[in-house]
Design an enzyme around this catalytic site. Sequence first.
Site, short mmCIF file in Angstrom:
data_model
loop_
_atom_site.label_atom_id
_atom_site.label_comp_id
_atom_site.label_asym_id
_atom_site.label_seq_id
_atom_site.Cartn_x
_atom_site.Cartn_y
_atom_site.Cartn_z
N HIS A 229 55.12 66.66 91.97
CA HIS A 229 54.63 67.21 92.47
C HIS A 229 54.15 65.18 93.65
O HIS A 229 53.90 64.05 93.49
CB HIS A 229 52.81 66.46 90.94
CG HIS A 229 51.67 66.23 91.60
ND1 HIS A 229 50.81 67.37 90.63
CD2 HIS A 229 50.88 65.77 92.46
CE1 HIS A 229 49.41 66.36 91.37
NE2 HIS A 229 49.69 65.63 92.39
N CYS A 262 44.41 60.32 96.35
CA CYS A 262 44.26 59.16 95.40
C CYS A 262 43.71 58.01 95.71
O CYS A 262 44.19 57.38 96.24
CB CYS A 262 46.33 58.87 94.71
SG CYS A 262 45.65 57.82 93.33
#
Length: 322
Positions: A229, A262
Amino acid sequence: MKSYPLACLPERVEIYEVGPRDGLQNEPTRIDVDTKVEFISRLGDAGLRTIEVTSFVSPRLIPQLGDADELLSRLPHIDGMRYAVLVPNETGLDRLLSTGALSTGALSTGVLSTGATDIAIFASASETFSQRNLNKTISESLAMFQPVVDRALAGGISVRGYISMCFGDPWEGTVQIEQAVDVALQLLEMGCNKISLGDTIGVATPGHVSRLIASLRDKGVQTAQMAVHFHDTYGQALSNTLVALSTGVVTVDSSAGGLGGCPYAKSATGNLATEDLIWMLNGLGVETGVDISSLVATSCWMAKKLGRTSPSRVVQALSADC
Ligand code: MG
């Protein structure tokens, strides 16, 4: 596109699409449930067959996914589809179970129906991130997950274990390989069928990826039990992916249109875009089962709903107005 294969790569890669969950949870614009259902349906039409659709996290913490219950009851029926949902704790599992939208027994029968077939739990390789994200030490978080995993497995639901900050975090800097390996082994021991090695702030580089995977293999973990990921914060996501594939990993997490980022990372670029991944794999002659044009059209449609352009280079290159 003419393909030019490289030795040592798998024939086929399983894309684990995280756009509806990891993507939308990090987008400031709230998307309504009708649009989410259409999004998932379009991702399925493009050929994606594993989609993480939402999270049963508290709506207070992530209001963008506050409609998880309704979304689960409205998932489109698509042949061969596996739907995964993130479950942060037993409260989240109870919420998921109360929707009744589960394909229990899916693992043993191979027959899937509408509903979740998989859940995912979210651990961290870094103590600081574990404290900040879950308000728990790593070992406290694993203790919290154990009953979630036990109950899911008892119900025929498989469990994926995410490990965030496997390579570095904003507070501790580089995360030691042994730390990530230690958490991975505990998640597998607990009953997870796959671990997803997360580069949450995008600081991994190919040699680091290769060493982490080698260290896991040294401890007996098979590449079939691993997913990767990557985030593209520093433009390394595809290089890192290629290295992981060359070691035998066949599952790659990515987000349609590069949705999501993020909150702890230093650039607007977050998840590896599914289109960027497919462009590379098409060029290598590695099968994904996904039609890139159809996916690009979907990501353009979603970018308009979000009122911004897609950060994916491939989406930008292939669409005139996105
Ligand atoms: Mg991500």
